[in-house]
Design a protein around this motif. Structure first.
Motif, PDB file in Angstrom:
ATOM      1  N   SER A  31       0.813  -1.221   0.000  1.00 47.35           N
ATOM      2  CA  SER A  31       0.000   0.000   0.000  1.00 47.35           C
ATOM      3  C   SER A  31       0.847   1.271   0.000  1.00 47.35           C
ATOM      4  CB  SER A  31      -0.926   0.012   1.217  1.00 47.35           C
ATOM      5  OG  SER A  31      -0.186   0.194   2.421  1.00 47.35           O
ATOM      6  N   THR A  32       2.170   1.120   0.170  1.00 48.42           N
ATOM      7  CA  THR A  32       3.034   2.292   0.325  1.00 48.42           C
ATOM      8  C   THR A  32       3.067   3.204  -0.898  1.00 48.42           C
ATOM      9  OG1 THR A  32       4.414   1.072   1.897  1.00 48.42           O
ATOM     10  CG2 THR A  32       5.351   3.060   0.942  1.00 48.42           C
ATOM     11  N   PRO A  33       3.215   2.704  -2.127  1.00 51.48           N
ATOM     12  CA  PRO A  33       3.255   3.622  -3.268  1.00 51.48           C
ATOM     13  C   PRO A  33       2.042   4.547  -3.339  1.00 51.48           C
ATOM     14  CG  PRO A  33       3.993   1.450  -3.946  1.00 51.48           C
ATOM     15  CD  PRO A  33       3.460   1.306  -2.552  1.00 51.48           C
ATOM     16  N   ALA A  34       0.867   4.016  -3.049  1.00 52.57           N
ATOM     17  CA  ALA A  34      -0.339   4.849  -3.063  1.00 52.57           C
ATOM     18  C   ALA A  34      -0.288   5.890  -1.952  1.00 52.57           C
ATOM     19  CB  ALA A  34      -1.586   3.979  -2.916  1.00 52.57           C
ATOM     20  N   GLN A  35       0.204   5.514  -0.769  1.00 55.93           N
ATOM     21  CA  GLN A  35       0.308   6.460   0.335  1.00 55.93           C
ATOM     22  C   GLN A  35       1.295   7.571   0.013  1.00 55.93           C
ATOM     23  OE1 GLN A  35       1.274   4.114   3.796  1.00 55.93           O
ATOM     24  NE2 GLN A  35      -0.784   3.276   3.971  1.00 55.93           N
ATOM     25  N   VAL A  36       2.423   7.220  -0.581  1.00 59.15           N
ATOM     26  CA  VAL A  36       3.418   8.234  -0.946  1.00 59.15           C
ATOM     27  C   VAL A  36       2.844   9.164  -2.010  1.00 59.15           C
ATOM     28  CG1 VAL A  36       5.639   8.596  -2.083  1.00 59.15           C
ATOM     29  CG2 VAL A  36       5.414   6.856  -0.290  1.00 59.15           C
ATOM     30  N   ARG A  37       2.159   8.612  -2.979  1.00 59.95           N
ATOM     31  CA  ARG A  37       1.555   9.440  -4.024  1.00 59.95           C
ATOM     32  C   ARG A  37       0.577  10.453  -3.413  1.00 59.95           C
ATOM     33  NH1 ARG A  37      -0.407   5.640  -6.603  1.00 59.95           N
ATOM     34  NH2 ARG A  37      -2.599   5.765  -5.985  1.00 59.95           N
ATOM     35  N   LYS A  38      -0.221  10.007  -2.459  1.00 62.56           N
ATOM     36  CA  LYS A  38      -1.177  10.895  -1.809  1.00 62.56           C
ATOM     37  C   LYS A  38      -0.466  11.955  -0.965  1.00 62.56           C
ATOM     38  CE  LYS A  38      -4.783   7.358  -1.637  1.00 62.56           C
ATOM     39  NZ  LYS A  38      -5.588   6.469  -0.753  1.00 62.56           N
ATOM     40  N   ALA A  39       0.610  11.545  -0.262  1.00 68.75           N
ATOM     41  CA  ALA A  39       1.372  12.503   0.551  1.00 68.75           C
ATOM     42  C   ALA A  39       1.987  13.589  -0.319  1.00 68.75           C
ATOM     43  CB  ALA A  39       2.456  11.771   1.339  1.00 68.75           C
ATOM     44  N   LEU A  40       2.484  13.223  -1.470  1.00 68.59           N
ATOM     45  CA  LEU A  40       3.066  14.203  -2.388  1.00 68.59           C
ATOM     46  C   LEU A  40       1.993  15.140  -2.935  1.00 68.59           C
ATOM     47  CD1 LEU A  40       5.585  11.942  -4.348  1.00 68.59           C
ATOM     48  CD2 LEU A  40       6.136  13.666  -2.614  1.00 68.59           C
ATOM     49  N   LYS A  41       0.806  14.615  -3.167  1.00 68.82           N
ATOM     50  CA  LYS A  41      -0.290  15.448  -3.659  1.00 68.82           C
ATOM     51  C   LYS A  41      -0.710  16.473  -2.614  1.00 68.82           C
ATOM     52  CE  LYS A  41      -4.900  15.152  -5.760  1.00 68.82           C
ATOM     53  NZ  LYS A  41      -5.988  14.226  -6.198  1.00 68.82           N
ATOM     54  N   LEU A  42      -0.700  16.066  -1.330  1.00 69.21           N
ATOM     55  CA  LEU A  42      -1.071  16.986  -0.251  1.00 69.21           C
ATOM     56  C   LEU A  42      -0.008  18.061  -0.024  1.00 69.21           C
ATOM     57  CD1 LEU A  42      -2.653  14.785   2.583  1.00 69.21           C
ATOM     58  CD2 LEU A  42      -3.805  16.374   1.055  1.00 69.21           C
ATOM     59  N   THR A  43       1.253  17.690  -0.166  1.00 67.25           N
ATOM     60  CA  THR A  43       2.339  18.602   0.206  1.00 67.25           C
ATOM     61  C   THR A  43       2.854  19.451  -0.954  1.00 67.25           C
ATOM     62  OG1 THR A  43       3.927  16.791  -0.131  1.00 67.25           O
ATOM     63  CG2 THR A  43       3.125  17.161   2.124  1.00 67.25           C
ATOM     64  N   LYS A  44       2.838  18.910  -2.158  1.00 65.22           N
ATOM     65  CA  LYS A  44       3.331  19.629  -3.343  1.00 65.22           C
ATOM     66  C   LYS A  44       4.712  20.260  -3.094  1.00 65.22           C
ATOM     67  CE  LYS A  44      -1.285  20.729  -5.114  1.00 65.22           C
ATOM     68  NZ  LYS A  44      -2.032  19.966  -4.093  1.00 65.22           N
ATOM     69  N   PRO A  45       5.731  19.447  -2.794  1.00 64.98           N
ATOM     70  CA  PRO A  45       7.070  20.003  -2.522  1.00 64.98           C
ATOM     71  C   PRO A  45       7.623  20.745  -3.732  1.00 64.98           C
ATOM     72  CG  PRO A  45       7.190  17.627  -2.834  1.00 64.98           C
ATOM     73  CD  PRO A  45       5.734  17.961  -2.765  1.00 64.98           C
ATOM     74  N   ARG A  46       8.415  21.784  -3.443  1.00 68.52           N
ATOM     75  CA  ARG A  46       8.968  22.624  -4.512  1.00 68.52           C
ATOM     76  C   ARG A  46      10.216  22.025  -5.133  1.00 68.52           C
ATOM     77  NH1 ARG A  46      10.040  28.231  -1.888  1.00 68.52           N
ATOM     78  NH2 ARG A  46      10.181  28.925  -4.056  1.00 68.52           N
ATOM     79  N   GLY A  47      10.846  21.091  -4.427  1.00 66.56           N
ATOM     80  CA  GLY A  47      12.074  20.487  -4.926  1.00 66.56           C
ATOM     81  C   GLY A  47      12.074  18.989  -4.695  1.00 66.56           C
ATOM     82  N   LYS A  48      13.233  18.368  -4.886  1.00 72.52           N
ATOM     83  CA  LYS A  48      13.339  16.908  -4.893  1.00 72.52           C
ATOM     84  C   LYS A  48      14.139  16.340  -3.723  1.00 72.52           C
ATOM     85  CE  LYS A  48      12.063  14.844  -8.180  1.00 72.52           C
ATOM     86  NZ  LYS A  48      10.747  14.232  -8.539  1.00 72.52           N
TER      87      LYS A  48
END
Length: 255
Positions: A31-48
């Motif tokens: 389930s981790t890839p989906a959780q990470v994808r959602k976390a990135l969508k919530l946070t929208k980091p400016r860099g990598k």
């Protein structure tokens, strides 16, 4: 600088080793890839550049590295880091692994995103230690950086329909969990018991600090975060009556 402290419950590596199959089952890892994808969508980091704080066996770190992020992963448990390194090698990704207490780790203005996932916050008896962690995170973020913390909120704990849970592994090992709210709703006492097929048992007790949504927001703001938003899950639903988790996202001011 590493601070010398008394031994605390989470310093017992045998706890994490024995309960690993339950905490990080194949289903939960899947389930981790989906959780990470959602976390990135919530946070929208400016860099990598990402800090995975309390990374465990690297479940989020490895997924982030596969997505092209530069990942630093910190955990105090050597057993977890050993497992994480093997998994990263098998996945052919590069991650910087660091063994450190999150009260000590600071890398000023190094990260665009800090993730603290799966109830890895609130471990300490002294709530000032939690504030210290938040300040470390804030210092470690670049201007405009963002932090996501994912825990069991006090409001979520109030909705527990039962205080006892059981789970069985394919080899027949059973894990029993007992949860009890204590100390005027400031603490969550937990007891984990393993019952092995041969009749052996192992028991661990520990306590987490319970934060309401308001309390966690205030703590983050005290540490310097702005625009703190609360969600009831990683899907971004409101932190309301039916919240499954307490997910807090806070930002560091841009210069």
């Amino acid at each position: 600088m590493k601070t010398r402290r008394k031994t605390e419950w989470f310093d017992d590596d045998s706890l994490w080793r024995e309960f690993f199959p339950f905490l990080f089952s194949d289903q939960k890892l899947a389930s981790t890839p989906a959780q990470v994808r959602k976390a990135l969508k919530l946070t929208k980091p400016r860099g990598k550049s990402v800090l995975d704080l309390c990374c465990g066996p690297g479940r989020c770190s490895i997924v982030l590295a596969k997505k092209g992020f530069k990942v630093t992963a910190v955990d105090r448990t050597q057993y977890f880091l050993d497992v994480a390194k093997e998994r990263a090698q098998a996945a052919k990704v590069k991650v910087e692994w660091i063994q450190a207490d999150m009260r000590d780790f600071v890398r000023p203005q190094a990260f665009d995103l800090v993730l603290n996932m799966w109830t890895s916050f609130g471990y300490f008896d002294d709530p000032d230690d939690d504030l210290r962690v938040l300040r470390n995170i804030h210092r470690s973020l670049r201007p405009g950086g963002v932090c996501l913390i994912d825990i069991i909120g006090k409001e979520c704990a109030a909705r527990f329909q039962q205080s006892n849970f059981a789970e069985r592994q394919p080899d027949g090992t059973i894990m029993f969990q007992h949860h009890e709210v204590a100390k005027d709703w400031t603490k969550l006492h937990q007891e984990w018991i393993l019952l092995y097929p041969d009749g052996r048992t192992k028991k661990f007790r520990f306590t987490l600090t319970l934060y309401s949504g308001r309390e966690l927001r205030e703590r983050m703001e005290l540490a310097g975060f702005t625009e703190v938003q609360l969600y009831g899950n990683l899907d971004g639903d409101n932190y309301g009556r039916y919240a499954q988790r307490l997910v807090a996202v806070g930002r560091k001011l841009k210069k």
